[in-house]
Write a protein that holds these residues in place. Sequence first.
Motif, mmCIF file in Angstrom:
data_model
loop_
_atom_site.group_PDB
_atom_site.id
_atom_site.type_symbol
_atom_site.label_atom_id
_atom_site.label_comp_id
_atom_site.label_asym_id
_atom_site.label_seq_id
_atom_site.Cartn_x
_atom_site.Cartn_y
_atom_site.Cartn_z
ATOM 1 N N GLY B 350 0.832 -1.205 0.000
ATOM 2 C CA GLY B 350 0.000 0.000 0.000
ATOM 3 C C GLY B 350 0.860 1.245 0.000
ATOM 4 O O GLY B 350 2.031 1.231 -0.390
ATOM 5 N N GLU B 351 0.269 2.294 0.486
ATOM 6 C CA GLU B 351 0.945 3.584 0.414
ATOM 7 C C GLU B 351 2.245 3.594 1.203
ATOM 8 O O GLU B 351 3.178 4.319 0.887
ATOM 9 C CB GLU B 351 0.010 4.668 0.940
ATOM 10 N N ASP B 352 2.258 2.724 2.218
ATOM 11 C CA ASP B 352 3.471 2.735 3.045
ATOM 12 C C ASP B 352 4.617 1.965 2.396
ATOM 13 O O ASP B 352 5.697 1.859 2.966
ATOM 14 C CB ASP B 352 3.154 2.149 4.413
ATOM 15 N N LEU B 353 4.337 1.405 1.236
ATOM 16 C CA LEU B 353 5.357 0.664 0.487
ATOM 17 C C LEU B 353 5.863 -0.571 1.226
ATOM 18 O O LEU B 353 6.911 -1.125 0.891
ATOM 19 C CB LEU B 353 6.567 1.560 0.135
ATOM 20 N N LEU B 354 5.101 -0.978 2.230
ATOM 21 C CA LEU B 354 5.491 -2.198 2.937
ATOM 22 C C LEU B 354 4.726 -3.380 2.354
ATOM 23 O O LEU B 354 3.518 -3.303 2.171
ATOM 24 C CB LEU B 354 5.184 -2.084 4.432
ATOM 25 N N ILE B 355 5.437 -4.453 2.106
ATOM 26 C CA ILE B 355 4.837 -5.603 1.423
ATOM 27 C C ILE B 355 3.840 -6.314 2.336
ATOM 28 O O ILE B 355 4.147 -6.601 3.478
ATOM 29 C CB ILE B 355 5.943 -6.596 1.009
ATOM 30 N N ILE B 394 9.636 7.346 -7.158
ATOM 31 C CA ILE B 394 8.608 7.160 -8.185
ATOM 32 C C ILE B 394 7.324 6.618 -7.584
ATOM 33 O O ILE B 394 6.225 7.091 -7.894
ATOM 34 C CB ILE B 394 9.090 6.206 -9.289
ATOM 35 N N LEU B 395 7.484 5.604 -6.740
ATOM 36 C CA LEU B 395 6.281 4.987 -6.185
ATOM 37 C C LEU B 395 5.473 6.007 -5.397
ATOM 38 O O LEU B 395 4.251 6.071 -5.512
ATOM 39 C CB LEU B 395 6.669 3.803 -5.293
ATOM 40 N N THR B 396 6.202 6.777 -4.617
ATOM 41 C CA THR B 396 5.492 7.783 -3.843
ATOM 42 C C THR B 396 4.788 8.753 -4.769
ATOM 43 O O THR B 396 3.645 9.153 -4.542
ATOM 44 C CB THR B 396 6.477 8.553 -2.942
ATOM 45 N N ARG B 397 5.483 9.115 -5.840
ATOM 46 C CA ARG B 397 4.918 10.067 -6.786
ATOM 47 C C ARG B 397 3.644 9.506 -7.402
ATOM 48 O O ARG B 397 2.638 10.188 -7.547
ATOM 49 C CB ARG B 397 5.957 10.338 -7.875
ATOM 50 N N ILE B 398 3.742 8.235 -7.778
ATOM 51 C CA ILE B 398 2.583 7.597 -8.394
ATOM 52 C C ILE B 398 1.416 7.599 -7.414
ATOM 53 O O ILE B 398 0.267 7.816 -7.787
ATOM 54 C CB ILE B 398 2.909 6.155 -8.829
ATOM 55 N N TRP B 399 1.773 7.342 -6.170
ATOM 56 C CA TRP B 399 0.726 7.309 -5.165
ATOM 57 C C TRP B 399 0.021 8.642 -5.050
ATOM 58 O O TRP B 399 -1.201 8.697 -4.958
ATOM 59 C CB TRP B 399 1.365 6.922 -3.818
ATOM 60 N N GLN B 400 0.804 9.646 -5.062
ATOM 61 C CA GLN B 400 0.216 10.963 -4.866
ATOM 62 C C GLN B 400 -0.604 11.373 -6.078
ATOM 63 O O GLN B 400 -1.608 12.061 -5.966
ATOM 64 C CB GLN B 400 1.317 12.007 -4.636
ATOM 65 N N GLU B 401 -0.158 10.939 -7.210
ATOM 66 C CA GLU B 401 -0.808 11.327 -8.442
ATOM 67 C C GLU B 401 -2.050 10.487 -8.649
ATOM 68 O O GLU B 401 -1.981 9.291 -8.819
ATOM 69 C CB GLU B 401 0.177 11.098 -9.596
ATOM 70 N N ASP B 403 -4.398 11.067 -11.021
ATOM 71 C CA ASP B 403 -4.823 11.017 -12.406
ATOM 72 C C ASP B 403 -4.163 9.841 -13.112
ATOM 73 O O ASP B 403 -2.943 9.802 -13.246
ATOM 74 C CB ASP B 403 -4.424 12.330 -13.101
ATOM 75 N N PRO B 404 -4.964 8.911 -13.592
ATOM 76 C CA PRO B 404 -4.378 7.701 -14.173
ATOM 77 C C PRO B 404 -3.496 7.975 -15.363
ATOM 78 O O PRO B 404 -2.482 7.329 -15.567
ATOM 79 C CB PRO B 404 -5.585 6.849 -14.591
ATOM 80 N N ALA B 405 -3.872 8.951 -16.143
ATOM 81 C CA ALA B 405 -3.073 9.247 -17.334
ATOM 82 C C ALA B 405 -1.670 9.661 -16.938
ATOM 83 O O ALA B 405 -0.685 9.189 -17.503
ATOM 84 C CB ALA B 405 -3.742 10.343 -18.148
ATOM 85 N N ARG B 406 -1.586 10.491 -15.963
ATOM 86 C CA ARG B 406 -0.274 10.960 -15.544
ATOM 87 C C ARG B 406 0.484 9.831 -14.854
ATOM 88 O O ARG B 406 1.702 9.737 -14.954
ATOM 89 C CB ARG B 406 -0.400 12.148 -14.608
ATOM 90 N N ARG B 407 -0.268 9.030 -14.225
ATOM 91 C CA ARG B 407 0.378 7.882 -13.572
ATOM 92 C C ARG B 407 1.116 7.058 -14.604
ATOM 93 O O ARG B 407 2.226 6.589 -14.383
ATOM 94 C CB ARG B 407 -0.668 6.999 -12.891
ATOM 95 N N ASN B 408 0.448 6.844 -15.701
ATOM 96 C CA ASN B 408 1.039 6.012 -16.742
ATOM 97 C C ASN B 408 2.349 6.563 -17.253
ATOM 98 O O ASN B 408 3.133 5.854 -17.860
ATOM 99 C CB ASN B 408 0.060 5.846 -17.910
ATOM 100 N N LEU B 409 2.557 7.823 -17.003
ATOM 101 C CA LEU B 409 3.841 8.382 -17.380
ATOM 102 C C LEU B 409 4.956 7.790 -16.551
ATOM 103 O O LEU B 409 6.052 7.539 -17.040
ATOM 104 C CB LEU B 409 3.842 9.892 -17.133
ATOM 105 N N TYR B 410 4.639 7.609 -15.304
ATOM 106 C CA TYR B 410 5.680 7.169 -14.387
ATOM 107 C C TYR B 410 5.906 5.664 -14.420
ATOM 108 O O TYR B 410 6.990 5.180 -14.136
ATOM 109 C CB TYR B 410 5.331 7.579 -12.954
ATOM 110 N N PHE B 411 4.863 4.972 -14.759
ATOM 111 C CA PHE B 411 4.967 3.516 -14.689
ATOM 112 C C PHE B 411 6.150 2.937 -15.461
ATOM 113 O O PHE B 411 6.891 2.115 -14.931
ATOM 114 C CB PHE B 411 3.664 2.858 -15.166
#
Lengths: 118, 993
Positions: B350-355, B394-401, B403-411
């Motif tokens: 999840g957001e905490d990046l813990l598995i 990156i992961l944190t950024r994706i989390w914060q973002e 908007d799916p479209a913008r997310r796809n930029l980071y993926f």
Amino acid sequence: MANILIVDDSCIMRRNLRILLTKAGHTVISEASDGMQAYQEYLKHRPDLVTMDITMPKMNGIESLKQIIAADPDAKVVMVSALDQRNMIFEALQSGAKHYILKPINDQTLEVIQEVLL
Amino acid sequence: MTGNNLQTKQKKPKKNRRTLRKRVRRLIYLSSFVNTILFSIIFFVMFNLMLYPIATAFNKTVSSSVAREMNSTQFLAQQGIQSIEEFDPTTEPAQGFFKGIEQSTNLKDFIIIPFGLFGQPELGPEATPPGEELPTENFAHVQIYLEDQRVYTNMPDEEVEALHATGLYDALNIINVKGRSDITNSEGESVGYVSAVLNPLVVGVFQGGSVFVFILMAIGSLIISSVVSRLLTIPIIKPILHLEQTIKSISEEDYEATMHTQIVLKKPLREIESLVDSTNRIMQKMKGYTEQLQDQNEEMEAQNEELEAQNEELTQSKQKLQEIKAQVMERERSLRNLLNNAGQGFLTFGEDLLIDPEYSLECRNIFDREIGELSFPALLGEFDPEQKQFLENILTRIWQEKDPARRNLYFPLLTDELVINNRCIHIDYKIINPTEHCQTMEKFMVLLTDITEKRSLQSQMETERNILKMVVKVVVQYSDFTEMVREFTHFHEQKMGELLVRDDSLKAKLLDLYREIHTFKGNFSQLGLIHIVKRLHEAETKLTAMIKNADNISLNEVRMFLESLQLSKWMHDDLAILEEILGEAFFKQEDTIAIDKSKLLDIEKKMLALLSPVECKLLLPEVRKLRFKPFKDLLNSYSEYVVDIAERYDKLITAFEIEGDDFSADTEQYHDFSRSLIHVFRNIVDHGIETVDERTLAGKEEFGQIHCRLDLHKDRIELMIRDDGAGIDLDEMRERALEKGLFDEETLQAMSEEEVIELIFRDEFSTKQFVTELSGRGIGLSAVKYEVEKLGGTIRVDTTVGEGTTFYFELPYEGVSELPELNLPSIITSLTETTTHFFAGIDLPLLPEEDVVLNVGEKLHLNQVTSFINVKGAMEGLFVLSIDEPLSKALLRKMMFEELSPEEEAAYVEDSLAETANIILGNSIRKFKGFEEFLIMEPPTTIYTDGASIKYTDSEVWTYDLRSEQGQLRLCFVLNKCMPVMEGQHGQYLNCR
């Protein structure tokens, strides 16, 4: 009369061969659908004769033949093939196959088998 | 006493009730009886005791009264005597006296017995019945003795005697003592006495009477007793018995009946009454208790039922729970199983990046440990430190973002491949969106795939291909190879050294070096010797650097560098590989190498399987050429053979040589034929060449001559075998034919020369009946003909009687150099012909719908069942056979030797089509001579393709449709297939392959 192992990846072929051989009085003691299985079944049952299709997945008839001959130099293996596999038949004969049968199978097949058994 | 009785009774419960009564009676009887007897006895004794004095007194009294009387003067007067001694009993006064005594002692005076007993009227004592029979008993026996003489007795002696006889007298004498009184005279002297004694009879009667009375009393008491006992029975015994019965019946569990019966007694005694009452009360109580018990029992049962019902419910719900639990576990297990067996690592965070702790088994395998609760970037960072921070960011950024479209930029920027624990892992990322039921927040899901094997396999295949190419090239251009090796050896052994000591600038030398190395690199790479090429390339790079830096290095440095390279060893690896594949015989410093033919065949096969069509076309012919041997080799042995058998036949033949062209051919192909020539030679020796004598007579040389010549024309081999023997006598042939009944005279005469000569090739014509160990077909010359025709050649025989015979063989010769050009239309034609022929042969005639159609880049529509066969080698393509289901079923039926059940049919249908496709393709290809060895057919794949279509972009798709009663058959060949995309019935795209 004889115990025969049928090896062919086509179940139709196996079925037809089985019918043909059984009608002639032989016993089909096992069937295999690829070279590996053929080798294993051979070791398990030690049939009097093996009909071996050439094109099979996993391990083709030639390879399987070689393995069987390595295990039992006196093994009687008859290759079964369609006409186009002439060079393979040749190689098979070199490797120890006793004879070959051409598809489609018919009564001549039986003659060949008889010949080999004697 | 009653109580005693009762007590005694209780000690004897076994006896029946009669005991009670009996006992009671008996005892009562006994008691009264005993009482009576006792009383009687006592009375009797007392009576007798009392009787004694009384008797004595009486006796005395009587005797004294009589004596007195006698003593009295009156008496004397009466008697008329002066003294007692003068008494004379016989006188009348005496008699009267005696009578008077008698009278006075007469019983009758004293008896008040009513004479009625004797049947007489009652008489009083005074009455004196005249002369009647009266008891003349005296109550006393009086005796008077005077001077010792009995003068009187009132009882006759006889009676006394009788009495004595009875013994009674004596017995009674104890009590009945005689009374005695003296009779005195005037002087008072005793002159006699008077004895009186009670009449024992009287006493006896008394006694007897009293006894009698006593007996009566006893009897009376008995009677009374019985009455009394009966009286006792009623109030006591009866209720007791009743009680006993009741209790007994209670004890026998018949309490229902008895419980409700109260014991009712008639006039019970108090104790009995109270006993009964108590018993009743007890019974009442028991009844009450029983009822209570029953009630309780019922209650308990009711409760029990309730409990059981509850238990049931509990068990059921427990079962349900267990079932559900099992279900849940099952689901969990299957899910887990799915994940675990997917062979991919799944994990989420999840957001905490813990598995999250739920991850698939594969993850543990990949990371070699448990990874729950670890930070994902940190985990990956262990294997690639740079990644850690980057990933985090990156992961944190994706989390914060959001908007799916913008997310796809980071993926795409996320790490997609990583080496973890020496395995190459491919990483995919996904965002899982929350659903209603599970998590409330989004989660990251990561898929880890171990592609190590795939990679290594790929690289392996690549390596193999390269090796193969190398081997082939080396083998095929062997002389080039050896020269190259020589040059290189020369270079590093000698030339390099010379170069260095040359008189020139360092830079120039380096450049030269570079050039040499570069050339070698090019040359070796042409042959595909990858290892050395690699090293050369490295050396190149280094040299380039050195050249740039030429001013700053010394010659010595260069020398040392070159030494460090150890160029002599560079060839090692490649040579090792070549040796391994080609055998040790490889690389003898000659221009020829010896390779096992089987190895060549292996190589050929591998080439077909691995190389592209272009490469195949180029290289395969070359390799095949290697298998070729000089054709002459096939015939060499015959020379000796001929000489040998000639001797046996007593003939002489000179050894011959095979003249003509030296060329190589696939000796395998001609092997059978060459073996069959033995018949020809044998025939020559046997029939052709005459005996020495015959020859001499004919004017020929002693030694027979055989000529053998080989000529190679463009695609023809011409073999000629000539002998100078006797030739073939046509007439003789005709005769023999006639003999063997082959033809009749007429036909034979009508035959031409050639035809007659042809007869020698008939099976029956072989003169010797030897079994050939060759091909096993036919005998003698017919075998030769067979072999020739099998190869597609011809035989011709020329003969001149007396001069000799010549055999001309013409055999097709395969052009080794070039592969026949690929003519797809002709292949298609061959396919269509074969197909039509095949189906006609199994009685399912097909008719063409249109002509062959060629499409490029369009969709290929398939029928219901389709078989695909890949073709590789000199040509790469896909053979497709697609038919309608009814037709496929009909096909199956024709192919099977026996009837099948519908289930079996369904199973075998695909197989039958596969077989058919196999046969058709195989047979078609066979029609192309020389082609078949350059192609490999893979095993067919058959699937149900109802309504599907394939699109082959950039491929030539040749289609031919046929139709039969049962449906359509579509035959296709796809050339140069690329990645086909199969479109399903509903337009979805499926990736086939």
